[in-house]
Design a protein around this motif. Sequence first.
Motif, PDB file in Angstrom:
ATOM      1  N   ASN A 104       0.658  -1.410  -0.239  1.00 10.99           N
ATOM      2  CA  ASN A 104       0.211  -0.058  -0.111  1.00 10.99           C
ATOM      3  C   ASN A 104       0.696   1.437  -0.034  1.00 10.99           C
ATOM      4  O   ASN A 104       2.154   1.275  -0.148  1.00 10.99           O
ATOM      5  N   ALA A 105       0.110   2.536   0.067  1.00 11.03           N
ATOM      6  CA  ALA A 105       0.863   3.585   0.135  1.00 11.03           C
ATOM      7  C   ALA A 105       1.874   3.956   1.196  1.00 11.03           C
ATOM      8  O   ALA A 105       2.977   4.616   1.043  1.00 11.03           O
ATOM      9  N   ALA A 106       1.644   3.117   2.185  1.00 11.52           N
ATOM     10  CA  ALA A 106       2.353   3.259   3.116  1.00 11.52           C
ATOM     11  C   ALA A 106       3.714   2.381   3.184  1.00 11.52           C
ATOM     12  O   ALA A 106       4.778   2.172   4.085  1.00 11.52           O
ATOM     13  N   GLY A 107       3.869   1.572   2.242  1.00 12.61           N
ATOM     14  CA  GLY A 107       4.778   0.740   2.078  1.00 12.61           C
ATOM     15  C   GLY A 107       4.885  -0.607   2.802  1.00 12.61           C
ATOM     16  O   GLY A 107       5.646  -1.491   2.941  1.00 12.61           O
ATOM     17  N   THR A 123     -22.280   6.540  -6.123  1.00 12.13           N
ATOM     18  CA  THR A 123     -21.367   6.099  -6.483  1.00 12.13           C
ATOM     19  C   THR A 123     -19.778   6.479  -6.037  1.00 12.13           C
ATOM     20  O   THR A 123     -20.221   7.620  -5.478  1.00 12.13           O
ATOM     21  N   GLN A 124     -18.979   5.789  -6.246  1.00  9.69           N
ATOM     22  CA  GLN A 124     -17.661   6.108  -5.409  1.00  9.69           C
ATOM     23  C   GLN A 124     -16.532   6.803  -6.274  1.00  9.69           C
ATOM     24  O   GLN A 124     -16.776   6.439  -7.551  1.00  9.69           O
ATOM     25  N   ILE A 125     -15.715   7.318  -5.730  1.00 11.79           N
ATOM     26  CA  ILE A 125     -14.773   7.996  -6.112  1.00 11.79           C
ATOM     27  C   ILE A 125     -13.390   7.292  -5.357  1.00 11.79           C
ATOM     28  O   ILE A 125     -13.368   7.609  -4.251  1.00 11.79           O
ATOM     29  N   LEU A 126     -12.697   6.500  -6.111  1.00  8.98           N
ATOM     30  CA  LEU A 126     -11.523   5.835  -5.127  1.00  8.98           C
ATOM     31  C   LEU A 126     -10.109   6.209  -5.129  1.00  8.98           C
ATOM     32  O   LEU A 126      -9.163   5.559  -4.849  1.00  8.98           O
ATOM     33  N   ASP A 127      -9.719   7.392  -5.929  1.00  8.27           N
ATOM     34  CA  ASP A 127      -8.627   7.985  -6.080  1.00  8.27           C
ATOM     35  C   ASP A 127      -7.865   7.864  -4.639  1.00  8.27           C
ATOM     36  O   ASP A 127      -6.512   7.612  -4.629  1.00  8.27           O
ATOM     37  N   ASP A 128      -8.638   8.347  -3.441  1.00  8.48           N
ATOM     38  CA  ASP A 128      -7.945   8.503  -2.361  1.00  8.48           C
ATOM     39  C   ASP A 128      -7.958   7.214  -1.573  1.00  8.48           C
ATOM     40  O   ASP A 128      -7.020   7.032  -0.708  1.00  8.48           O
ATOM     41  N   VAL A 129      -8.566   6.408  -2.012  1.00  8.84           N
ATOM     42  CA  VAL A 129      -8.649   4.765  -1.432  1.00  8.84           C
ATOM     43  C   VAL A 129      -7.220   4.119  -1.965  1.00  8.84           C
ATOM     44  O   VAL A 129      -6.422   3.475  -1.071  1.00  8.84           O
ATOM     45  N   TYR A 130      -6.873   4.300  -3.002  1.00  8.32           N
ATOM     46  CA  TYR A 130      -5.603   3.923  -3.659  1.00  8.32           C
ATOM     47  C   TYR A 130      -4.523   4.348  -2.752  1.00  8.32           C
ATOM     48  O   TYR A 130      -3.324   3.613  -2.561  1.00  8.32           O
ATOM     49  N   THR A 131      -4.256   5.478  -2.527  1.00  9.83           N
ATOM     50  CA  THR A 131      -3.243   6.171  -1.631  1.00  9.83           C
ATOM     51  C   THR A 131      -3.269   6.452  -0.279  1.00  9.83           C
ATOM     52  O   THR A 131      -2.916   7.180   0.366  1.00  9.83           O
ATOM     53  N   ASN A 132      -4.409   5.600   0.322  1.00 12.45           N
ATOM     54  CA  ASN A 132      -4.506   5.794   1.848  1.00 12.45           C
ATOM     55  C   ASN A 132      -3.319   5.519   2.422  1.00 12.45           C
ATOM     56  O   ASN A 132      -2.948   4.628   2.513  1.00 12.45           O
TER      57      ASN A 132
END
Length: 539
Positions: free
Chosen positions: A268-271, A295-304
């Motif tokens: 993940n984004a934290a490594g 409906t969802q916007i997942l951009d910030d999920v990918y980089t949580n």
Amino acid sequence: MTRITRLPGRLLRLAIVSALAVPLLALPTGTASAAATGIHGSGSTWSSPATMQWAADVAARGLAVDYTPNGSTAGRTDFMNHLVDFAVSEIPFQGNYVDRTGAATNELAALANSNTKFKYLPIVAGGTSFMYNLKIRGQQVRNLQLSPRTIAGIFTNRIRVWNDQAIKADNPALSLPATPITPVVRSDGSGTSAQFTAFLTNQVNDVWRPFFPGGMTSEFPVKGATKAQAGSEGVANYVAAGYGEGAITYVETAYAIQRQFPVASIKNAAGVYTQPTSDAVSIALTKARLNPDSTQILDDVYTNPDRRAYPISSYSYMIVPAAKQFSFDESKGETLGRFIKYFLCAGQGQAPRLGYSPLPPKLVSFGYDAIKSIPGAPDPGALPANLNKPTKAEYDACPNPTFDPAWVPPDQKNQQQQQQQQNPAGGGNNQNNGNGNANGDANTPKPGDTPGAATPGGQGQDGAGGATPDQGTGEVLAGGDKSGPAGPVSAGSVEAGDSPPLPPVWFYALTLVCLAAAVFGAPFLYSRLGRGRGGPDVG
């Protein structure tokens, strides 16, 4: 003349039949029994383990819900062509959908041209996982770790053997073999493909776009060593087969659990390499943003940035009619509304066991709004006055586990676990090295494990920083394995009908046998009784 008196035998027979028939006449049939109109849906295979389980649950209440898992694209197409009463898809209708050949279709324009009214509602949350079949000296590897860039290289045919330097960098402790890699993708239009390629487009665009310039697609390109199979069952079965050694696929976690196969831990984004557990999905989705239509916007999920988050997490949607149209009427709306109320509430208790994460109150509220737009659907009732703090009475009205006043959200639960581990009196030692692999295969569920039973890398063990609610949406997806001490809630809840469940089939079979014995055995019984008195009456 000799005459056998038959009246006592007939009376005895009638008495036995009447006594045995009373329980059958008194059996509850439920408020939605034979009179309920059946409904049919189609679509997502990613969501089908949950959807089909819920349909089986409410069948005991007389609600006939039939579901065909033929893929998200087929489900949306069926709904547009008015062949089904509802559809399930990982992505909403597309304004410019591009297939693997490059042909474009505007689904939203087609819906507008036919004046089809519809609503979205979240149905279930989960992680897209990577089920694999890899052996080292004949032993199944169960602790594979992959970064997003490595995954992109595998599915674009850049990485072709398991001992490639990129995979070795993700797995320094493994002596990886030179086994050829077989990427297994969906041959049908798939919401899982769409979610996966949306992630690739967002996170590793420089690798994905040269392979497929169209970006997100429901029809994964089939090139090189790639094998294509229909449905989630198809791809999972290929990987699990004897000839599947070296294969890897993207699929909902439930399919790997069913086959007792491992799934890779994803960086993940934290490594941190994490597993798609219920908690990890819930934590990741705290960063999801919602459009007005749910409906969802997942951009910030990918980089949580939370070290416990599983990055490829998402929701699945149900698409329902918002008006009486074509063959959909109020009688179907009543069945559909009751079905939705069941799976939004009691049905969510089964989510962790099935490989998903339960929907939180914020998303349940979208579902309630959708029910109210369905013609003929019963009023689902009131939502908790405070979605963040439901009361016991509100939980009883909608027994979704995240409504339980005793529910502990994943971020708080992991903080409690950290405190216990840091307290010597608690008897816990934290030996995790931060990559979730301190004990070899600690990241990966063993055969028979549930997603919530696995220990994701870094989850609540040495992680820094807890997940916080998204202040923009108020959304906190609280996962976990809280299905209750007695297991998942059954269809005996009020959402699916007001009566208790019907008896099992064996009860009816036994009753019919008794009735047959009464009808055909009474004369024999009476004759035996008559002989005991010295023979039949004569006149």
